[in-house]
Motif scaffolding. Structure first.
Motif, PDB file in Angstrom:
ATOM      1  N   PHE A  51       0.463  -1.412   0.021  1.00  0.00           N
ATOM      2  CA  PHE A  51       0.038  -0.241  -0.220  1.00  0.00           C
ATOM      3  C   PHE A  51       0.626   1.403  -0.052  1.00  0.00           C
ATOM      4  CE2 PHE A  51      -2.930   2.947   2.686  1.00  0.00           C
ATOM      5  CZ  PHE A  51      -3.154   3.280   1.618  1.00  0.00           C
ATOM      6  N   ASP A  73       0.279   6.319  -5.074  1.00  0.00           N
ATOM      7  CA  ASP A  73      -1.506   6.503  -3.694  1.00  0.00           C
ATOM      8  C   ASP A  73      -2.368   7.880  -4.109  1.00  0.00           C
ATOM      9  OD1 ASP A  73       1.574   7.510  -2.666  1.00  0.00           O
ATOM     10  OD2 ASP A  73      -0.767   9.483  -1.400  1.00  0.00           O
ATOM     11  N   ARG A  76      -4.194   6.825  -6.766  1.00  0.00           N
ATOM     12  CA  ARG A  76      -5.506   5.246  -6.112  1.00  0.00           C
ATOM     13  C   ARG A  76      -5.420   4.319  -6.440  1.00  0.00           C
ATOM     14  NH1 ARG A  76     -10.211   9.502  -4.139  1.00  0.00           N
ATOM     15  NH2 ARG A  76     -11.384   7.579  -2.659  1.00  0.00           N
ATOM     16  N   PRO A  82      -6.829  -1.081   6.904  1.00  0.00           N
ATOM     17  CA  PRO A  82      -6.061  -1.510   7.836  1.00  0.00           C
ATOM     18  C   PRO A  82      -6.241  -2.898   9.362  1.00  0.00           C
ATOM     19  CG  PRO A  82      -6.338   0.565   8.049  1.00  0.00           C
ATOM     20  CD  PRO A  82      -7.273   0.009   7.373  1.00  0.00           C
ATOM     21  N   LEU A  86     -10.031   2.704  10.514  1.00  0.00           N
ATOM     22  CA  LEU A  86      -9.598   3.546   9.244  1.00  0.00           C
ATOM     23  C   LEU A  86     -10.218   5.115   9.800  1.00  0.00           C
ATOM     24  CD1 LEU A  86      -8.675   3.577   6.597  1.00  0.00           C
ATOM     25  CD2 LEU A  86     -11.026   2.820   5.612  1.00  0.00           C
ATOM     26  N   PRO A  88     -10.912   7.990  11.033  1.00  0.00           N
ATOM     27  CA  PRO A  88     -11.114   8.921  12.265  1.00  0.00           C
ATOM     28  C   PRO A  88     -12.025   9.678  13.271  1.00  0.00           C
ATOM     29  CG  PRO A  88      -9.096   9.949  10.424  1.00  0.00           C
ATOM     30  CD  PRO A  88     -10.575   8.654   9.285  1.00  0.00           C
ATOM     31  N   TYR A  90     -13.214  11.975  14.188  1.00  0.00           N
ATOM     32  CA  TYR A  90     -13.474  13.283  14.102  1.00  0.00           C
ATOM     33  C   TYR A  90     -14.137  13.467  12.838  1.00  0.00           C
ATOM     34  CZ  TYR A  90      -9.469  14.537  11.789  1.00  0.00           C
ATOM     35  OH  TYR A  90      -9.017  13.778  10.977  1.00  0.00           O
ATOM     36  N   LEU A  99     -15.799  11.693   0.653  1.00  0.00           N
ATOM     37  CA  LEU A  99     -15.009  12.258   0.469  1.00  0.00           C
ATOM     38  C   LEU A  99     -14.247  10.570  -0.027  1.00  0.00           C
ATOM     39  CD1 LEU A  99     -13.123  13.107   4.432  1.00  0.00           C
ATOM     40  CD2 LEU A  99     -13.106  14.400   1.220  1.00  0.00           C
ATOM     41  N   PHE A 100     -14.354   9.309   0.222  1.00  0.00           N
ATOM     42  CA  PHE A 100     -14.150   9.217  -0.682  1.00  0.00           C
ATOM     43  C   PHE A 100     -15.365   8.683  -2.564  1.00  0.00           C
ATOM     44  CE2 PHE A 100     -11.867   5.185   0.445  1.00  0.00           C
ATOM     45  CZ  PHE A 100     -10.953   5.864   2.010  1.00  0.00           C
TER      46      PHE A 100
ATOM     47  N   THR B   9     -12.713  18.857  -4.361  1.00  0.00           N
ATOM     48  CA  THR B   9     -12.484  17.508  -4.243  1.00  0.00           C
ATOM     49  C   THR B   9     -10.739  17.632  -3.140  1.00  0.00           C
ATOM     50  OG1 THR B   9     -12.454  16.062  -5.673  1.00  0.00           O
ATOM     51  CG2 THR B   9     -11.897  14.971  -3.442  1.00  0.00           C
ATOM     52  N   ARG B  12     -11.391  19.622   0.100  1.00  0.00           N
ATOM     53  CA  ARG B  12     -13.023  19.184   1.382  1.00  0.00           C
ATOM     54  C   ARG B  12     -11.859  18.239   1.884  1.00  0.00           C
ATOM     55  NH1 ARG B  12     -17.544  16.155  -1.405  1.00  0.00           N
ATOM     56  NH2 ARG B  12     -16.376  16.241  -3.492  1.00  0.00           N
ATOM     57  N   VAL B  13     -10.842  17.495   1.172  1.00  0.00           N
ATOM     58  CA  VAL B  13     -10.066  16.632   2.136  1.00  0.00           C
ATOM     59  C   VAL B  13      -9.462  17.138   3.076  1.00  0.00           C
ATOM     60  CG1 VAL B  13      -7.943  14.752   1.929  1.00  0.00           C
ATOM     61  CG2 VAL B  13      -9.865  14.957   0.262  1.00  0.00           C
ATOM     62  N   THR B  16     -11.061  18.466   6.357  1.00  0.00           N
ATOM     63  CA  THR B  16     -11.928  17.937   7.524  1.00  0.00           C
ATOM     64  C   THR B  16     -10.402  17.198   7.744  1.00  0.00           C
ATOM     65  OG1 THR B  16     -12.908  16.230   5.371  1.00  0.00           O
ATOM     66  CG2 THR B  16     -12.251  14.972   7.112  1.00  0.00           C
ATOM     67  N   PHE B  17      -9.344  17.358   7.806  1.00  0.00           N
ATOM     68  CA  PHE B  17      -7.774  17.148   8.333  1.00  0.00           C
ATOM     69  C   PHE B  17      -7.713  18.816   9.389  1.00  0.00           C
ATOM     70  CE2 PHE B  17      -3.127  17.119   8.601  1.00  0.00           C
ATOM     71  CZ  PHE B  17      -2.552  16.203   9.398  1.00  0.00           C
ATOM     72  N   ASN B  20     -10.299  19.104  12.705  1.00  0.00           N
ATOM     73  CA  ASN B  20      -9.510  18.361  13.853  1.00  0.00           C
ATOM     74  C   ASN B  20      -8.586  19.396  14.708  1.00  0.00           C
ATOM     75  OD1 ASN B  20      -8.883  16.220  15.244  1.00  0.00           O
ATOM     76  ND2 ASN B  20      -7.125  16.250  14.115  1.00  0.00           N
ATOM     77  N   GLN B  70      -4.942   7.720  11.876  1.00  0.00           N
ATOM     78  CA  GLN B  70      -6.040   8.488  11.449  1.00  0.00           C
ATOM     79  C   GLN B  70      -5.382   8.694   9.433  1.00  0.00           C
ATOM     80  OE1 GLN B  70      -6.145  12.625  11.838  1.00  0.00           O
ATOM     81  NE2 GLN B  70      -5.358  12.318  13.834  1.00  0.00           N
ATOM     82  N   TYR B  72      -4.073   6.707   7.468  1.00  0.00           N
ATOM     83  CA  TYR B  72      -4.379   5.099   6.575  1.00  0.00           C
ATOM     84  C   TYR B  72      -5.895   6.237   5.704  1.00  0.00           C
ATOM     85  CZ  TYR B  72      -1.664   2.042   8.647  1.00  0.00           C
ATOM     86  OH  TYR B  72      -0.502   1.349   9.264  1.00  0.00           O
ATOM     87  N   PHE B  73      -6.302   7.066   6.690  1.00  0.00           N
ATOM     88  CA  PHE B  73      -7.888   7.371   5.387  1.00  0.00           C
ATOM     89  C   PHE B  73      -7.768   8.187   5.215  1.00  0.00           C
ATOM     90  CE2 PHE B  73     -11.277  10.742   5.653  1.00  0.00           C
ATOM     91  CZ  PHE B  73     -12.759   9.596   5.416  1.00  0.00           C
ATOM     92  N   PHE B  74      -6.319   9.108   5.200  1.00  0.00           N
ATOM     93  CA  PHE B  74      -6.145  10.226   4.230  1.00  0.00           C
ATOM     94  C   PHE B  74      -4.927   9.700   3.034  1.00  0.00           C
ATOM     95  CE2 PHE B  74      -6.996  12.415   8.219  1.00  0.00           C
ATOM     96  CZ  PHE B  74      -7.976  13.701   7.375  1.00  0.00           C
ATOM     97  N   LYS B  75      -4.287   8.795   3.196  1.00  0.00           N
ATOM     98  CA  LYS B  75      -4.093   7.913   2.494  1.00  0.00           C
ATOM     99  C   LYS B  75      -4.761   7.280   1.197  1.00  0.00           C
ATOM    100  CE  LYS B  75       0.755   5.387   1.181  1.00  0.00           C
ATOM    101  NZ  LYS B  75       1.293   6.537   1.041  1.00  0.00           N
ATOM    102  N   LEU B  77      -7.651   8.208   0.701  1.00  0.00           N
ATOM    103  CA  LEU B  77      -7.941   9.362  -0.393  1.00  0.00           C
ATOM    104  C   LEU B  77      -6.473  10.343  -1.074  1.00  0.00           C
ATOM    105  CD1 LEU B  77     -10.027  10.971   2.448  1.00  0.00           C
ATOM    106  CD2 LEU B  77     -11.379   9.959  -0.256  1.00  0.00           C
ATOM    107  N   TYR B  79      -3.630  10.648   0.080  1.00  0.00           N
ATOM    108  CA  TYR B  79      -2.740  11.604   0.389  1.00  0.00           C
ATOM    109  C   TYR B  79      -2.016  11.259   1.501  1.00  0.00           C
ATOM    110  CZ  TYR B  79      -5.412  15.314  -1.865  1.00  0.00           C
ATOM    111  OH  TYR B  79      -6.289  16.818  -2.117  1.00  0.00           O
TER     112      TYR B  79
END
Lengths: 219, 108
Positions: A51, A73, A76, A82, A86, A88, A90, A99-100, B9, B12-13, B16-17, B20, B70, B72-75, B77, B79
């Motif tokens: 990954f 990455d 995509r 993981p 996965l 977060p 918040y 977002l996905f 997009t 927005r990403v 979101t980060f 926080n 966290q 992993y979530f952005f990766k 996407l 990032y």
């Protein structure tokens, strides 16, 4: 043409101890590939290396025979679930799916039970419900390949069946690599099976081979 | 159109980060504006700039050590950590600069 993800020539060591040395795996769009291995055999590390969140001393990852380097990455190509959480704490589930770039109505049609959770944040859900939703997030992401690390952990039996159905349906669009200690679910789903032991991958064509390689005591 | 969608997009990403920890970095930006307003000098921007560089670095380290999952979530996407930190830092600095510029404009 079906896309093919391959990785090999992968070397990973921790404190001089070689974890991965002789690896070859292939996954085609349209198939589920299972990866089994004992605790500490390096399954999660292998998935993270592919990954791109863990650096290996050397690796070769290819799509359709073309090596993909650096920050792939951004393209995509691979989506990864993981072992850890996965989404977060918040981020609301609705935001995560937006977002996905996933159509929420499509998700609700395949798993109606999760409709009520969409306005919640991940920290407000039970571990099992969250795990199912995170697996859906990865399976419906636009990436042509998905890697799922222990997707069945914490899921109740009815959710395991739901997820297995969704994985089977999703393979029409994707290549899926799945690893879990619930080996019966993995072997049932897989079109191709690998066992990782002593840093090497072995393709398993007969279940007896799992006993020979010391993964199972008996069938 | 494709470029607009990509920027939208990305925003927005990043938002979101940023959400926080926005309360902390925006509080520092506001403090900087208050200093400019109180003493009537733009030179406080230099001090606030370095304070922001320092706090953003410490925040990055804090997230890296205590909440690494966290990423992993952005990766997923698209990032990486570096890309996410860089874009978010630039975004925060732009907001701070606009706030400071507006404060100076109000003074003059």
């Amino acid at each position: 043409m079906k896309n093919i993800l391959e990785f090999d020539s992968l070397t990973l060591s921790f404190d001089g101890l070689k974890i991965l040395s002789s690896i070859y795996m292939q996954c085609q769009q349209g198939e589920v590939v299972g990866l089994l291995g004992r605790n500490g055999s390096g399954k999660s590390s292998l998935m993270k290396v592919v990954f791109g969140t863990l650096d290996a001393e050397y690796k070769s990852v290819r799509v359709n025979g073309v090596s993909i380097h650096g920050n792939y990455d951004q393209k995509r190509i691979i989506a990864f679930l993981p072992q850890d959480k996965l989404i977060p704490s918040y981020v609301s589930l609705r935001t995560a799916f937006r977002l996905f770039e996933i159509d929420i109505d499509e998700i609700i049609s395949v798993a109606p039970a999760i409709k009520e959770f969409f306005n919640f944040k991940s920290q407000e859900l039970s571990g099992g419900s969250l795990r199912l939703i995170e697996a859906l997030l990865i399976l419906y992401s636009p990436a042509p390949f998905c890697i799922l690390d222990e997707p069945f952990t914490g899921l109740m039996p009815v959710h395991i069946e739901t997820l297995k159905n969704i994985i089977s349906k999703s393979k029409d669009r994707k290549g899926i690599i799945i690893s879990d200690h619930m080996h019966r679910h993995v072997t049932e789903l897989s079109d191709r099976l690998y066992l990782l032991t002593n840093g090497k991958t072995y393709e398993v064509k007969e279940r007896e081979r799992l006993v020979e390689l010391g993964y199972l005591n008996s069938l | 159109m494709a470029c607009y969608l990509h920027v939208s997009t990305s925003m927005r990403v990043i938002l979101t980060f940023y959400k926080n920890f926005s309360w902390l970095v925006l509080a520092i930006s506001l403090l900087g504006c208050w200093l400019i307003w109180l003493y009537g000098s733009w030179q406080y921007m230099i001090v606030v700039f370095w304070t922001k560089v320092l706090t953003n670095t410490l925040l990055g380290l804090f997230i890296h050590i205590f909440s690494p999952s966290q990423f992993y979530f952005f990766k997923n996407l698209g990032y990486s950590k570096t890309r996410l930190y860089t874009y978010t830092f630039i975004f925060d600095m732009v907001i701070w600069f606009i706030m400071s510029w507006l404060t100076i404009r109000m003074l003059t």
